[in-house]
Scaffold this motif. Structure first.
Motif, PDB file in Angstrom:
ATOM      1  N   VAL A 250       7.561 150.461  25.422  1.00 55.59           N
ATOM      2  CA  VAL A 250       7.410 149.481  26.501  1.00 55.59           C
ATOM      3  C   VAL A 250       5.932 149.398  26.849  1.00 55.59           C
ATOM      4  N   ARG A 253       1.505 144.811  27.469  1.00 54.33           N
ATOM      5  CA  ARG A 253       0.899 143.875  26.510  1.00 54.33           C
ATOM      6  C   ARG A 253       1.991 143.045  25.835  1.00 54.33           C
ATOM      7  N   GLY A 255       3.915 141.075  23.067  1.00 55.13           N
ATOM      8  CA  GLY A 255       3.904 141.217  21.603  1.00 55.13           C
ATOM      9  C   GLY A 255       3.888 142.668  21.157  1.00 55.13           C
ATOM     10  N   LYS A 336      13.748 141.835  35.801  1.00 59.01           N
ATOM     11  CA  LYS A 336      12.646 142.049  36.773  1.00 59.01           C
ATOM     12  C   LYS A 336      12.991 141.455  38.133  1.00 59.01           C
ATOM     13  N   ASP A 338      13.591 142.986  40.654  1.00 59.11           N
ATOM     14  CA  ASP A 338      12.918 143.763  41.716  1.00 59.11           C
ATOM     15  C   ASP A 338      11.625 143.080  42.148  1.00 59.11           C
ATOM     16  N   SER A 363      17.479 144.623  36.884  1.00 60.64           N
ATOM     17  CA  SER A 363      16.124 145.166  36.853  1.00 60.64           C
ATOM     18  C   SER A 363      16.173 146.381  35.945  1.00 60.64           C
TER      19      SER A 363
HETATM   20  N1  LIG Z   1       8.953 145.530  37.727  1.00 56.06           N
HETATM   21  C1  LIG Z   1       9.571 145.463  36.555  1.00 56.06           C
HETATM   22  N2  LIG Z   1       8.876 145.509  35.420  1.00 56.06           N
HETATM   23  C2  LIG Z   1       9.531 145.446  34.247  1.00 56.06           C
HETATM   24  C3  LIG Z   1      10.942 145.328  34.174  1.00 56.06           C
HETATM   25  N3  LIG Z   1      11.296 145.294  32.875  1.00 56.06           N
HETATM   26  C4  LIG Z   1      10.150 145.385  32.159  1.00 56.06           C
HETATM   27  N4  LIG Z   1       9.077 145.482  32.974  1.00 56.06           N
HETATM   28  C5  LIG Z   1       7.680 145.564  32.590  1.00 56.06           C
HETATM   29  O1  LIG Z   1       7.338 144.419  31.843  1.00 56.06           O
HETATM   30  C6  LIG Z   1       6.437 144.754  30.803  1.00 56.06           C
HETATM   31  C7  LIG Z   1       6.997 144.323  29.470  1.00 56.06           C
HETATM   32  O2  LIG Z   1       8.159 145.076  29.212  1.00 56.06           O
HETATM   33  P1  LIG Z   1       8.751 145.291  27.747  1.00 56.06           P
HETATM   34  O3  LIG Z   1      10.061 145.992  27.909  1.00 56.06           O
HETATM   35  O4  LIG Z   1       7.737 145.901  26.855  1.00 56.06           O
HETATM   36  O5  LIG Z   1       8.962 143.770  27.362  1.00 56.06           O
HETATM   37  P2  LIG Z   1       9.382 143.134  25.956  1.00 56.06           P
HETATM   38  O6  LIG Z   1      10.170 141.928  26.276  1.00 56.06           O
HETATM   39  O7  LIG Z   1      10.028 144.152  25.081  1.00 56.06           O
HETATM   40  O8  LIG Z   1       7.970 142.720  25.377  1.00 56.06           O
HETATM   41  P3  LIG Z   1       7.520 142.388  23.858  1.00 56.06           P
HETATM   42  O9  LIG Z   1       7.636 143.645  23.076  1.00 56.06           O
HETATM   43  O10 LIG Z   1       6.113 141.962  24.053  1.00 56.06           O
HETATM   44  O11 LIG Z   1       8.355 141.290  23.359  1.00 56.06           O
HETATM   45  C8  LIG Z   1       6.196 146.258  30.907  1.00 56.06           C
HETATM   46  O12 LIG Z   1       5.029 146.494  31.635  1.00 56.06           O
HETATM   47  C9  LIG Z   1       7.409 146.736  31.666  1.00 56.06           C
HETATM   48  O13 LIG Z   1       7.141 147.929  32.386  1.00 56.06           O
HETATM   49  C10 LIG Z   1      11.670 145.277  35.425  1.00 56.06           C
HETATM   50  O14 LIG Z   1      12.900 145.165  35.480  1.00 56.06           O
HETATM   51  N5  LIG Z   1      10.927 145.350  36.568  1.00 56.06           N
END
Ligand SMILES: Nc1nc2c(ncn2[C@@H]2O[C@H](COP(=O)(O)OP(=O)(O)OP(=O)(O)O)[C@@H](O)[C@H]2O)c(=O)[nH]1
Length: 456
Positions: A250, A253, A255, A336, A338, A363
């Motif tokens: 996670v 960034r 991508g 997200k 939250d 969330s």
């Molecule tokens: N506040 C909050 N932040 C979140 C939540 N879910 C993910 N994030 C944040 O959003 C960002 C991206 O999260 P990832 O889980 O890496 O997102 P992804 O969709 O897999 O991203 P890619 O790998 O780029 O496709 C990170 O900084 C996470 O900590 C959430 O439910 N609440």
């Protein structure tokens, strides 16, 4: 199928998982099983089916190997249909190694190949092939639904269904052949009217059996669920939250996820393979991300169910590439929450109107809404995997043989001469017989039994 004892060599293997354990079972099967036991105990073997505590010794040195519980079965009343001995040892490595080494020096004994005990059970007529396959499925079962399906097949549900169909074909064939033998004239004409409904009825039953959405095969392999969405929507965070471990990276960034990350989950007793995919966007940063996006789209297209994740903080904007993938097999998630405001959520919720697609608010960070998401995914899994009252086929080879059988039956119905119809019914019957192993399956056996582990 052969029903007499075929094998002159006696095989042995550790039947329980290797490594340290409370109890380890070494299984011996074949004509020398009793004498092997006598060599290890220095006594005449105990009565069949009576567990006896006895000292095992190395026959070369007299060295004590273990105080073990031993159990003997005599042919044909055993799993393999041969004389079988089970040594229930203390599960220490030195104990197991000592016993295996002692067995290795006895004449007429050798270590079993993978699946060889079950293969002998099949070749000695104790199991049909579908039951033997079910033994492997039961050992591999990781969820309740998989266990139920494997047990039902092991008890013969699938084999009985196919044997019943084969019996009907045998009777139909006898009828057609009698017509051929006793026809007064050599009149052209296909299947007699009396037999026609039997063949047509069976072709229909097979079509219904095949048209099951592949649930038996999917239940063995797990339902494929793909998490899709824009970069940074929180897909990896959601996968980790559902898996309750950090399987995917996670980061803030966009991508980050480049390739498919899979975790295996048990959702309400159903096996699921949950995949995290690369975020969908037009302008990939480099060719690695571009390939990741191609794979994400490919996985989404092949998945049984999709979880489309939208970032709730950017609502009411909905990522168009993700929107494009939504269909009736999709669970829509606003993540997200939250961080999201009323200004995001209220107009966002009104955008997706089909009730089946009603978004689940979650969330990944706080865990809010995850239970509702799990419940929805469990409903989707049950809908696609739950086993009904009729047994489902469980392997591609069953499907291929059933399709061949049905095609032969349809040809028989159209055959211009009873001789040709008879040949097609014979082919149909042979295709069914190959599923249960009643006819010419020698070429299949190595493939089927190589999936087993040693000792099974
Ligand atoms: N506040 C909050 N932040 C979140 C939540 N879910 C993910 N994030 C944040 O959003 C960002 C991206 O999260 P990832 O889980 O890496 O997102 P992804 O969709 O897999 O991203 P890619 O790998 O780029 O496709 C990170 O900084 C996470 O900590 C959430 O439910 N609440």
């Amino acid at each position: 199928m052969v029903t007499t004892n075929l094998f002159t060599t006696t095989i042995y293997a550790l039947a329980t998982a290797p490594g340290r354990s409370g109890v380890a079972v070494v299984r011996i099967s074949g004509p020398q099983a009793g004498s092997a036991l006598a060599a290890l105990t220095g006594r005449t073997p105990p009565a069949p089916r009576r567990a006896v505590l006895t000292k095992l010794r190395d026959p070369r040195t007299g060295d004590a190997l273990d105080d073990a519980l031993v159990l003997r079965f005599t042919a044909p009343a055993s799993f393999t249909g041969e004389d079988v001995v089970e040594l229930h040892l203390h599960g220490g490595r030195a104990v197991v190694t000592g016993v295996i080494e002692a067995l290795a020096i006895l004449p007429g004994l050798r270590l079993a190949e993978p699946g060889e005990f079950t293969r002998r059970a099949f070749e000695n007529g104790k199991l049909d092939l579908t039951e033997a396959e079910a033994v492997a499925d039961l050992i591999d079962a990781e969820t309740t639904a998989q266990r139920r399906q494997a047990l039902r097949q092991m008890e013969g549900a699938l084999g009985k269904l196919y044997d019943g169909w084969r019996e009907r074909l045998t009777r139909a064939l006898a009828h057609i052949e009698a017509d051929i033998d006793f026809a007064e004239d050599d009149l052209p004409g296909g299947v007699a009217d009396a037999v026609r409904p039997v063949i047509a009825g069976l072709a229909n039953e097979i079509a219904t059996h095949l048209d099951d959405g592949g649930r038996g095969e999917r239940l063995r392999e797990g339902l494929h669920i793909a998490i899709v969405g824009a970069p940074n929507a929180g897909k990896s965070s959601l996968l980790n939250a559902l898996a309750r471990r950090d399987a995917a990276i996670v980061s803030a960034r966009a991508g980050t996820t480049r390739d498919i990350i899979e975790v295996h989950l048990d959702l309400g007793g159903y096996p699921v393979v949950l995949a995290d995919t690369a975020g969908l966007r037009e302008a990939a940063a480099d060719e690695v991300e571009e390939e990741g996006i191609r794979r994400a789209r490919d996985r989404a297209a092949r998945a049984d169910v999709k979880v489309a994740v939208f970032d709730a903080t950017t609502l009411p904007d909905l990522d168009p590439a993700t929107l494009d993938l939504i269909d009736a097999d999709t669970v829509v998630v606003f993540n997200k929450t939250d961080l999201a405001t009323d200004g995001n959520l209220r107009p966002g919720l009104s955008l997706i109107v089909a009730p089946i697609l009603a978004p689940i608010l979650v969330s990944a960070h706080t865990g809010a809404g995850l239970k509702a998401l799990e419940e929805k995914l469990t409903v989707f899994s049950a809908d696609r995997l739950a086993i009904g009252s009729a047994p489902s086929l469980t392997r591609a080879r069953h499907r291929a043989a059933l399709m061949e059988c049905r095609e032969s039956l349809l040809r028989a119905l159209d055959a211009p001469l009873p001789e040709l119809a008879a040949e097609d019914v014979r082919l149909a019957s042979r295709a069914l017989g190959r599923i249960t192993g009643r006819v010419d399956v020698e070429d299949l056996l190595d493939v089927i039994f190589q999936d087993f582990c040693i000792g099974k």
